[in-house]
Design an enzyme around this catalytic site. Structure first.
Site, PDB file in Angstrom:
ATOM      1  N   GLU A 137     -55.529  17.469  -3.767  1.00  0.00           N
ATOM      2  CA  GLU A 137     -55.369  16.035  -3.544  1.00  0.00           C
ATOM      3  C   GLU A 137     -56.231  15.516  -2.408  1.00  0.00           C
ATOM      4  O   GLU A 137     -56.617  16.259  -1.497  1.00  0.00           O
ATOM      5  CB  GLU A 137     -53.889  15.715  -3.246  1.00  0.00           C
ATOM      6  CG  GLU A 137     -52.985  15.972  -4.438  1.00  0.00           C
ATOM      7  CD  GLU A 137     -51.506  15.813  -4.131  1.00  0.00           C
ATOM      8  OE1 GLU A 137     -50.730  15.636  -5.085  1.00  0.00           O
ATOM      9  OE2 GLU A 137     -51.117  15.868  -2.954  1.00  0.00           O
ATOM     10  N   CYS A 196     -58.739  11.210   3.842  1.00  0.00           N
ATOM     11  CA  CYS A 196     -58.165  12.504   4.197  1.00  0.00           C
ATOM     12  C   CYS A 196     -58.606  13.512   3.132  1.00  0.00           C
ATOM     13  O   CYS A 196     -58.235  13.400   1.965  1.00  0.00           O
ATOM     14  CB  CYS A 196     -56.642  12.390   4.252  1.00  0.00           C
ATOM     15  SG  CYS A 196     -55.815  13.911   4.765  1.00  0.00           S
ATOM     16  N   CYS A 225     -52.434  26.309   0.536  1.00  0.00           N
ATOM     17  CA  CYS A 225     -52.520  26.562   1.979  1.00  0.00           C
ATOM     18  C   CYS A 225     -51.868  27.904   2.268  1.00  0.00           C
ATOM     19  O   CYS A 225     -50.964  28.336   1.557  1.00  0.00           O
ATOM     20  CB  CYS A 225     -51.818  25.446   2.754  1.00  0.00           C
ATOM     21  SG  CYS A 225     -52.067  25.533   4.553  1.00  0.00           S
ATOM     22  N   CYS A 254     -46.504  26.424   7.498  1.00  0.00           N
ATOM     23  CA  CYS A 254     -45.827  25.621   8.514  1.00  0.00           C
ATOM     24  C   CYS A 254     -44.540  25.067   7.896  1.00  0.00           C
ATOM     25  O   CYS A 254     -44.569  24.431   6.840  1.00  0.00           O
ATOM     26  CB  CYS A 254     -46.727  24.488   8.989  1.00  0.00           C
ATOM     27  SG  CYS A 254     -48.236  25.075   9.798  1.00  0.00           S
ATOM     28  N   CYS A 301     -44.095  21.296   6.831  1.00  0.00           N
ATOM     29  CA  CYS A 301     -45.154  20.724   6.005  1.00  0.00           C
ATOM     30  C   CYS A 301     -44.945  21.088   4.534  1.00  0.00           C
ATOM     31  O   CYS A 301     -44.854  22.270   4.187  1.00  0.00           O
ATOM     32  CB  CYS A 301     -46.514  21.238   6.482  1.00  0.00           C
ATOM     33  SG  CYS A 301     -47.915  20.621   5.541  1.00  0.00           S
ATOM     34  N   CYS A 317     -48.493  12.192   6.058  1.00  0.00           N
ATOM     35  CA  CYS A 317     -48.825  13.442   6.731  1.00  0.00           C
ATOM     36  C   CYS A 317     -47.784  14.521   6.425  1.00  0.00           C
ATOM     37  O   CYS A 317     -46.589  14.316   6.584  1.00  0.00           O
ATOM     38  CB  CYS A 317     -48.901  13.201   8.238  1.00  0.00           C
ATOM     39  SG  CYS A 317     -49.397  14.640   9.175  1.00  0.00           S
TER      40      CYS A 317
END
Length: 415
Positions: free
Chosen positions: A122, A135, A142, A146, A149, A387
């Site tokens: 994305e 962004c 990933c 985290c 997230c 975010c």
């Protein structure tokens, strides 16, 4: 169907990057997007052009790719008509495929994109009164895990190529309609009335999408060099920010070889809390990370390092945490500012957002010590574009459902 296997790598282990500078294609043609001028020249020479012709054609094609944004060799009017089919037979001008595009009520736009080998990622565009920020993702998935997230709950599939990274910028400029307009003829000089670059909507880039940019350093570097090239997209390095969760060994290299602004996902000021919410801290601790920030090439009061700090209720938002954050910044003499980010919830998230009063108090403490600490206004929450929320829409909708929605949209447009 995706034909690349998952890279099953835990967050605190450095992933081994897959070496590929060219976006692969099944038809054998070479995708030129993501390649610098010298590499294009080499490919043209390998394809049969003599050295002089290869150099000239590479310069012309580079201009059309990155300055004019064309996607068809037939549109390159300063190249002989007989040469254009020759190029089209051997080379390709790619863009990531758009699977779905969403618009938020606040103007934020999110695209679900697909690579040529079937993987989805994305990108997000955030418009403001005085800027427009794109962004950009650097990986499919990933590896950092985290805990706050949503993107971090995905597994890492693979690194994006330079073409897939810069392709996001090109695609955004396509969608925003801001490539230079007018006629260009190689035989005639360009005039301001015929050839102009309209005011840009896309003014800034942040490498804050899916993935850890410093775990795909070579490809991110090569893509950003194309973005910054004065003969290409020509975006100043001062308008580009790279965000890292703290891959310390690569930070010095990033400052020297790319030279863009640095943002660090700090999110906690004690070892125990940061170990929990940013597992990479177990490999590269806070002190080691802050020393790398202090040594970052190009950092100054005019180009401050940004510390991103997500506000988690009763986890990292106390007065003591705020004072410790100030102490650490001053101890390492960092030219810094702090972005306080209200936690963006997602289904199954283990945390809650700090109250507005607590966020305001935390910000006031940091500000009182002469350090800028604005609270970031959440954008695109209604389309999961805020975010920490990026996790491909593909995991929420089946392919059949997306196909049905696309068919319905086509029918509605035709009626």
């Amino acid at each position: 169907m995706a034909d690349t296997t998952l890279m099953s790598i835990p967050g605190q282990v450095d992933p081994v990057p897959v070496a590929r500078d060219i976006t692969p294609r099944e038809d054998g043609r070479v995708d030129l997007i993501g390649l610098p001028k010298d590499r294009i020249r080499e490919l043209f020479a390998e394809a049969g052009l003599d050295a002089k012709q290869a150099k000239l054609r590479a310069k012309q094609v580079f201009h059309w790719l990155y300055h004019r944004g064309v996607t068809d060799f037939a549109a390159m009017t300063d190249i002989a008509k007989t040469m254009r089919p020759w190029l089209a037979e051997r080379f390709y001008i790619g863009r990531p495929d758009i699977v779905e595009a969403q618009h938020s009520t606040d103007g934020t736009r999110k695209w679900l994109l697909r690579t040529s080998d079937g993987h989805e990622f994305e990108m997000v565009f955030i418009p403001d009164a005085d800027r427009g920020t794109l962004c950009v993702s650097s990986q499919v998935g990933c590896t950092l895990n985290c805990r706050f997230c949503h993107t971090g709950t995905m597994r890492l599939v693979r690194n994006l190529t330079p073409g897939e990274i810069v392709g996001q910028v090109l695609l955004a400029r396509d969608a925003l309609g801001e490539w230079p307009k007018g006629k260009m003829d190689f035989a005639d000089e360009e005039s301001e009335t015929e050839y102009r670059a309209d005011g840009r909507l896309l003014t800034n880039i942040v490498m804050m999408g899916m993935g850890e940019p410093l775990y795909n350093f070579d490809n991110v570097r090569d893509a950003l060099k194309l973005v910054m090239d004065g003969e290409g997209l020509a975006l100043s390095k001062r308008r580009i920010t790279l965000s890292t969760s703290g891959v310390v060994p690569m930070m010095d290299k990033c400052g020297k070889e790319i030279g863009v602004n640095l943002a660090v996902s700090l999110h906690a000021v004690t070892k125990d809390v940061r170990d929990e919410i940013v597992p990479l801290n177990k490999k590269y601790g806070i002190e080691e990370l802050l020393q790398a920030c202090s040594d970052y090439h190009g950092a100054s009061n005019a180009r401050r390092i940004t510390f991103e700090y997500v506000m988690l209720k009763d986890k990292n938002d106390s007065d003591e945490d705020a004072h410790e954050l100030v102490r650490l910044i001053k101890q390492y003499k960092l030219p810094a500012k702090v972005n306080l980010i209200p936690f963006n919830p997602w289904p199954g998230a283990p945390y809650e957002c700090s109250t507005p009063e607590r966020v305001k108090r935390f910000s006031s403490i940091v500000f009182e010590h002469g350090i800028s600490a604005p609270v970031r206004t959440p954008r695109g929450r209604d389309i999961d574009a805020a975010c920490g929320q990026l996790k491909t829409t593909a995991e929420k909708k089946s392919r059949a459902q997306r196909d049905r929605e696309a068919a319905e949209a086509t029918e509605a447009a035709a009626s």
